[in-house]
Design a protein around this motif. Structure first.
Motif, short mmCIF file in Angstrom:
data_model
loop_
_atom_site.label_atom_id
_atom_site.label_comp_id
_atom_site.label_asym_id
_atom_site.label_seq_id
_atom_site.Cartn_x
_atom_site.Cartn_y
_atom_site.Cartn_z
N THR A 12 0.86 -1.17 0.00
CA THR A 12 0.00 0.00 0.00
C THR A 12 0.90 1.23 0.00
OG1 THR A 12 -1.66 -1.17 1.25
CG2 THR A 12 -1.79 1.22 1.27
N LYS B 268 -2.23 0.18 -5.09
CA LYS B 268 -3.19 0.65 -4.11
C LYS B 268 -2.57 1.87 -3.42
CE LYS B 268 -6.00 -0.83 -0.26
NZ LYS B 268 -6.16 -1.83 0.76
N ALA C 55 -5.01 3.44 5.68
CA ALA C 55 -4.12 2.66 4.83
C ALA C 55 -3.84 1.29 5.42
CB ALA C 55 -2.81 3.41 4.62
#
Lengths: 203, 623
Positions: free
Chosen positions: B440, B458, B473
């Motif tokens: 992420t 992402k 996140a």
């Protein structure tokens, strides 16, 4: 007659301090048929390019593992080379025919004297005994394993003596490129140097 | 020094120390803290200070000068030259566009003379360098596309002030005598072309004296190794350039900027930065307090509707003009929103133009004061507008901070989070991706975020120091956090937050250099990766091989050097606390190098390693 092509796979982690090996290497004849391949210089981080090594092997008929004998074996990078390059289905296994019928031998330097390398000596085994794993490796790859070229007593060796070995090594290399090899005849010898000196004195 | 000075200083400093942390705590920018501090101690709330707010501002405007000097330092001449198109294009569009629309609107709805309207339109078109640049810095947006655009516009405005101040007196014929006294420079008596020549000559002189005079002098001063002398030289440099510029009728801020650009490539860049930055910070703080204190609430209360409506309308005009420019330059929506809100206020140059025109009797006194109140209010409004943008507007128009809820639920949380996806972070991300590890990503450059999302990463857009973003996140479920943000300070504060709120996370941190690494070690971070270590050692290893060393031996020396250096940095990190109040200044850095070199000499790498070396065997045999 087509000439034999020789590939010298040289592995020495501290080449800059080895007088004997420097002498040996410096006398290797400059020839289109002899390739000198310095593994520690090519792969200082052990990141061996397997594909490249295989292509190199395929182009040659005689392979030499040229290395000092450390702890009765080869330096680590050469072991890594063996582990990585001799791949299944390339070097061995059902489809592994790439090295078939190529010749291979070792060129070895060692500090110990020849007398020590016997059942009653300090090292308890002969050099060919100690090199059995390499012999067997070559066999699995369907290669013809020849006796080693051995330089004994490097610890006490002076420049002139080293030069003698270097000359013999150079002559041997040239001889191998130019002549057909009869493995059965050579394999009767203990060391390759002995065989070569014999045929030299014969004519 | 009389007691008055102390009392004043105590009032200013206390108000700042009380208000700024509160603002920060509330998640507001420090500028708002200073502005409110000014309002509180100003004549209309607590009355600690009277009408001297404006005087303070004049004094503290020097902070703006210093800020431009610092910006110049960051920008070498080559980069500056590359920006010229933006500066001229965006800058002129903004200034002329805003001034024109405001002029038309005022002429249509208000019964001001055209001269008055021109002055007001021009004054309001200029934005506040102080507020915008400080905000950019605080939010870490300086290097984004909107940051560069804002800077280009501001720089153009800085330059534009000069002709504006020159034109205003021309609008009233016959009273030139007065004007000359007011806006006088040494050269204003000459013809226009001579003036131009002198100005050009001055700029060239600044360039060459920077190269040929200032740098040698600084070198000399640096040799004395007296820190305070260097600080004094740095201050002298900025003050002198500003004075020189004022003499030839240029804006001091512009002069300081040029001086900064000239010195950007010199070896003293970081020292100058370090020396000037605290003064700049304090003076800017003082400047904002001054703005707050000078807001004339009495005028506002007397005619609140006019002031509020006028303020709102001109802010809106500026906003839409800027937004149009942003569209023209094909900015993505949320960069454009930030850009347009960020520059929508009027600024300190507005004060200058208004008071200048007031003295020329172009503006009635009351109107001028009303306008000044409007400018101050608009400066106050910017941080709020940005906050509103961030919370409510941007989420609808811009790059979304979170992906759609649905998607979030489908996505399993990744084990790895990478904060900062510039050159450094993206390399890590690529390596991980090549190995099938999904990460992420947190990044605050919305253009990059867009691109990354298109490529299937992402990505969360926003400031990684915000707890909510970290939570969104998936910091709670992640295993590894890679802090790879470009700005070492931001990186450090991210690490601090992580250690406090997500102690389970395995943090791997980028450090720019040894100094950053020290900071991180102090914060108890274990895994520190110095940009400057591995690459430099690698290069050194190659240099050794070029000199004929065997590659393998050189490689092993490099590996050993890295291990040794990583052990040394931990030792020295503890050691440097022996000194009281350690500051990462030049002197200390030199001392640090000295220490390193000394301890390098004490060890002989190869002596500790006998692998494959038969030397000792040979010795034994010969004995």
């Amino acid at each position: 007659m087509p000439q034999n092509k020789i590939l010298i796979l040289f592995a020495h982690p501290l080449f800059e301090k080895s007088l004997v090996n420097q002498t040996l290497v410096s006398r290797i004849p400059k020839s289109n048929h002899i390739t000198f391949h310095d593994l520690y210089e090519e792969y200082p981080e052990f990141d061996i390019d397997v594909k490249r090594e295989q292509v190199l092997l395929e182009k040659h008929d005689i392979i030499i593992w040229h290395h000092p004998l450390y702890w009765y074996s080869c330096p680590p990078l050469l072991k890594q080379w063996i582990d990585m390059v001799l791949e299944y289905d390339w070097a061995y296994g059902k489809k592994g025919k790439a090295l078939r019928n190529k010749f291979i031998f070792q060129a070895i330097t060692t500090g110990g004297a020849k007398e020590n390398y016997c059942e009653t000596g300090r090292d308890r085994f002969t050099i060919p005994d100690l090199l059995e794993p390499f012999n067997q490796t070559a066999k699995v790859c369907n290669m013809s394993y020849l006796p080693p070229f051995v330089v004994h007593g490097t610890h006490k060796m002076d420049k002139n003596e080293a030069l003698d070995y270097a000359k013999t090594y150079a002559e041997l290399l040239l001889f191998l490129t130019k002549n057909e090899i009869n493995p059965e005849e050579i394999k009767n010898n203990f060391y390759l140097n002995e065989w070569f000196l014999k045929i030299k004195s014969n004519g | 020094m009389d007691n008055g000075f102390f009392i004043q200083a105590i009032i200013y400093l206390t108000s700042a120390i009380v208000c700024v942390p509160i603002a920060k705590k509330l998640g507001l920018s420090s500028i708002l803290g200073y502005l409110f501090a000014g309002i509180f101690i100003g004549p209309f709330v607590l009355g600690f200070i009277g009408n001297e707010g404006e005087d303070i501002m004049h004094f503290a405007e020097f902070g703006v000068v210093m800020m431009l000097f610092l910006i110049g330092l960051e920008l070498d001449p080559y980069k500056f030259w590359k920006m010229r198109k933006f500066i001229l294009g965006m800058g002129s569009m903004q200034l002329l566009g805003s001034a024109f629309v405001i002029f038309i609107l005022c002429q249509l709805f208000l019964d001001w003379s055209w001269q008055t309207t021109v002055v007001i339109a021009l004054a309001l078109s200029l934005s506040s360098t102080a507020i915008v640049l400080q905000t950019l810095k605080e939010k870490g947006l300086s290097q984004t596309s909107m940051g560069r655009a804002s800077f280009a516009v501001l720089l153009f405005q800085d330059i534009a002030v000069i002709p504006i101040l020159a034109i205003i007196p021309l609008m009233i014929s016959g009273s030139n005598v007065e004007a000359e006294n007011l806006h006088s420079s040494l050269i204003s008596d000459f013809d226009a072309w001579i003036q131009t020549l002198i100005v050009a000559a001055t700029i060239i002189a600044v360039y060459f004296s920077g190269r040929l005079l200032v740098i040698p002098v600084l070198r000399m001063v640096a040799k004395t190794r007296l820190q305070e002398l260097f600080t004094a030289s740095a201050l002298l440099l900025v003050v002198a350039v500003s004075y020189l510029m004022q003499l030839v009728g240029l804006s001091p801020a512009l002069g300081a900027f040029l001086a900064g650009v000239v010195l950007a490539n010199s070896e003293f860049r970081h020292e100058l930065e370090g020396d000037i930055a605290p003064f700049k910070g304090l003076l800017l703080g003082l400047f904002f307090i001054g703005v707050g204190a000078s807001i004339n609430f009495k005028l506002i209360i007397e005619n609140p509707i006019f002031i509020l409506v006028f303020g709102a309308i001109f802010t809106a005009v500026k906003f839409f003009v800027l937004f149009g420019i942003g569209k023209f330059y094909k900015k993505s929506n949320d960069q454009n929103l930030l850009f347009s809100f960020g520059l929508s206020q009027a600024g300190e140059f507005g004060f200058v133009i208004l008071s200048f025109s007031m003295q020329l009797n172009i503006l009635p006194n009351i109107l001028a004061n009303q306008m000044m109140a409007i400018i101050a209010l608009s400066m106050l409004s910017t941080p709020f507008l940005l906050l509103i943008n961030e919370k409510w507007i941007d989420p609808f128009f811009g790059v979304k901070e979170k992906e759609d809820r649905k998607q979030d639920e489908i996505d399993e949380h990744n084990e790895v989070i990478i904060a900062g996806f510039g050159h450094f972070g993206s390399t890590i991300g690529r390596l991980l991706k090549a190995n099938g590890v999904k990460a992420t990503i947190l990044d605050h450059d919305s253009d990059r975020v867009d691109l990354l999302r298109k490529m299937g990463f992402k990505v969360y857009y926003g400031d990684a120091t915000r707890l909510e973003l970290l939570k969104a996140a998936g910091a709670e479920d992640a295993k590894i956090f890679i802090a790879a943000i470009d700005n070492p300070e931001v990186n450090l504060s991210v690490v601090e937050i992580l250690r406090k709120h997500f102690p389970h996370l395995n943090i791997l941190t980028r450090a720019r250099n040894r100094v950053d690494a020290y900071e991180l070690i102090d914060h108890g971070v274990d895994k520190i990766y110095r940009e400057t270590l591995y690459t430099a050692v690698h290069l050194g290893v190659d240099a050794l091989t070029q000199l004929g060393h065997r590659k393998y031996s050189a490689t092993r020396q490099g590996q050993r050097f890295i291990k040794y250096d990583e052990a040394a940095i931990r030792k020295l990190a503890a050691k440097r606390h022996d000194k009281m109040a350690y500051l990462a200044t030049v002197k200390d850095e030199i001392e640090m190098q000295e220490q390193l070199l000394k301890s390098d000499m004490l060890i002989n790498f190869s002596a500790s390693d006998h692998a494959w070396d038969s030397e000792h065997l040979k010795k034994q045999i010969s004995e």
